[in-house]
Enzyme design. Structure first.
Site, PDB file in Angstrom:
ATOM      1  N   PRO A  39       0.942  -0.888   0.033  1.00 31.65           N
ATOM      2  CG  PRO A  39      -1.026  -1.106   1.408  1.00 31.65           C
ATOM      3  CD  PRO A  39       0.620  -2.499   0.757  1.00 31.65           C
ATOM      4  CB  THR A  40       0.822   4.368  -1.930  1.00 36.57           C
ATOM      5  OG1 THR A  40       0.113   3.106  -2.453  1.00 36.57           O
ATOM      6  CG2 THR A  40       1.471   5.218  -2.648  1.00 36.57           C
ATOM      7  N   GLY A  41       1.891   4.475   0.951  1.00 36.10           N
ATOM      8  CA  GLY A  41       1.963   5.520   2.674  1.00 36.10           C
ATOM      9  C   GLY A  41       2.152   4.375   3.902  1.00 36.10           C
ATOM     10  CB  CYS A  42       2.658   0.854   4.089  1.00 33.77           C
ATOM     11  SG  CYS A  42       1.125   0.166   4.312  1.00 33.77           S
ATOM     12  CB  ILE A  43       7.939   4.093   5.352  1.00 35.61           C
ATOM     13  CG1 ILE A  43       6.959   4.832   5.064  1.00 35.61           C
ATOM     14  CG2 ILE A  43       8.881   4.184   5.434  1.00 35.61           C
ATOM     15  CD1 ILE A  43       7.153   5.188   3.722  1.00 35.61           C
TER      16      ILE A  43
END
Lengths: 129, 100, 110
Positions: free
Chosen positions: C106-110
Site C-alpha cells: 500500500p502507498t503510504g506504508c514505509i
C-alpha cells in the site's frame, strides 16, 4: 506559522504540492502523486495544485494501454478517501489549454492566479514539480 | 518565501510561472540553467527587469561562471550570490519553493 | 523471491508482493495466505476481493486507515474497524491482505 497538533499529538503542517507537468512524458507527475498520498497517510494538511501542463494530469478519458504505462488518473479520485480535499486548478492554465472543469476526472476548485498566490503564501511547505 | 528557478526561460515556462504565482516581496534565486534568465539584452530579460519592484532577484555566481557567462552583463538589480549566500537566503526565509 | 505452486513460478519483490499483478489467481492467493499462516475464510475473501475492486477502480492499494474507512462505507461498521480487520490479518489488514490479493504494497506504508 500556525502549526497545529494532529490527533496523536504530532505537528500538522500545511503541505502544498504544485503539479506543473503533463502526466506521461516524465515521471514527475506520478512521483508527486505518490508523495501526496504518503503525506496524507501521515495526517498532514495537504493541498494539491494543478497549473500549466499539470492540468493535463486530470484530463478525463486517459487510456495508456498503447504506451505500456500505468494510467494513474483514477488515483486522483481516491484522494478524497485519503482526506485530501483541497484540489486547486488555476483558471488561467485551464482556459489556456481549452479545458473546462467538466473535463477533469475529479471535482476541483478552479481558482484565479490571484487566489492561488494567496493560498500558496499560507503554506508551511511547498513542493513544486 | 524564497523561490528557486533552475530552468532556462528559453526552454521552459518555469520562470514565468514562478513570477506569476509568487507573492510580491518574495525572493527569487536563479540557479543551474535558470541563470540564463538573469542575463541582460536577451529576448527574455524583460520578464525579470519589469518585476524589479515586486521581487528581489538573486543569481548563483558559480552557475554563471560555469556557463562561460562570468563577464556577461546581468539585468540591473540582480544580485550575485555564492553558495554561502544561497544558504543564507534559505535560512532567512521560512519556506523555500523550488520550481523545477 | 518466488512463489511456486501447481508447477507455476511467480516472481515477487523482496517482501513477497508479486511483481506482475496479472499473474494473480485465487489458487495463488490461497498459497500466499498459507505462507502467511492464514487460512482463507469467506471473511478473508471479502476483504481481499474488496482490495482488488479498490485497486481496479483507483489503481492504488490503499493505506490501512483508508482501507478501514472504505470498508466501513461499503460493508458497515461491523467490518470497517481495525479490530475486526487485524483479527483476520494479524500483520496488517492493508499490508498482508494486499500481498494475498496480489497487489503492490500500500502507498503510504514505509
Amino acid at each position: 506559522m500556525s502549526d497545529e497538533m494532529g490527533y496523536q499529538g504530532e505537528v500538522v503542517k500545511r503541505f502544498m504540492y504544485v503539479n506543473r507537468k503533463a502526466p506521461y512524458g516524465t515521471i514527475y507527475a506520478l512521483e508527486n502523486l505518490e508523495t501526496v498520498l504518503i503525506a496524507a497517510a501521515f495526517d498532514q494538511d495537504v493541498s494539491v495544485v494543478f497549473v500549466d501542463d499539470g492540468v493535463y494530469q486530470l484530463k478525463k478519458g486517459q487510456d495508456t494501454k498503447g504506451i505500456g504505462m500505468k494510467n494513474f488518473s483514477p488515483t486522483f479520485r481516491a484522494l478524497d478517501d485519503y482526506d485530501v480535499e483541497k484540489l486547486y486548478v488555476e483558471k488561467e492554465s485551464l482556459e489556456a489549454r481549452g479545458l473546462t472543469a467538466e473535463e477533469l476526472v475529479v471535482p476541483v476548485e478552479v481558482v484565479s492566479t490571484e487566489e492561488l498566490r494567496e493560498i500558496m503564501a499560507q503554506q508551511d511547505v511547498v513542493l513544486s514539480c | 518565501m524564497l523561490h528557486t528557478v533552475n530552468k532556462s526561460p528559453f526552454e521552459r515556462n518555469t520562470l514565468q510561472s514562478c513570477l506569476r504565482l509568487a507573492q510580491k516581496g518574495s525572493a527569487v534565486l536563479l540557479i543551474e540553467d535558470g541563470v540564463y534568465g538573469a542575463l541582460s539584452g536577451t529576448a527574455h530579460a524583460g520578464e525579470i527587469a519589469d518585476r524589479m519592484d515586486d521581487f528581489s532577484f538573486y543569481v548563483l555566481g558559480p552557475d554563471i561562471a560555469a556557463r562561460g557567462l562570468g563577464e556577461s552583463p546581468l539585468i540591473e538589480g540582480v544580485q550575485v550570490v555564492d553558495y554561502g549566500g544561497f544558504v543564507d537566503l534559505v535560512a532567512e526565509h521560512e519556506v523555500t519553493n523550488a520550481w523545477l | 523471491m518466488t512463489y511456486e505452486y501447481n508447477g507455476t513460478v511467480v516472481e515477487t519483490d523482496e517482501e513477497g508482493y508479486i511483481t506482475d499483478i496479472s499473474l494473480w489467481t485465487r489458487e495463488l492467493a490461497e498459497f500466499i495466505a498459507k505462507d502467511e499462516n492464514i487460512e482463507m475464510s469467506n471473511d478473508h475473501w471479502e476483504v481481499v476481493n474488496f482490495l482488488r475492486d479498490y485497486y481496479e477502480e483507483y489503481q492504488i492499494a490503499p493505506a490501512v486507515r483508508v482501507l478501514i474507512k472504505a470498508i466501513k462505507k461499503s460493508l458497515g461498521t461491523d467490518k470497517g474497524n481495525s479490530k475486526y480487520l487485524y483479527e483476520l490479518f494479524p500483520y496488517g489488514p492493508a499490508k498482508q491482505a494486499c500481498k494475498i490479493a496480489g497487489l503492490p504494497k500500500p502507498t503510504g506504508c514505509i
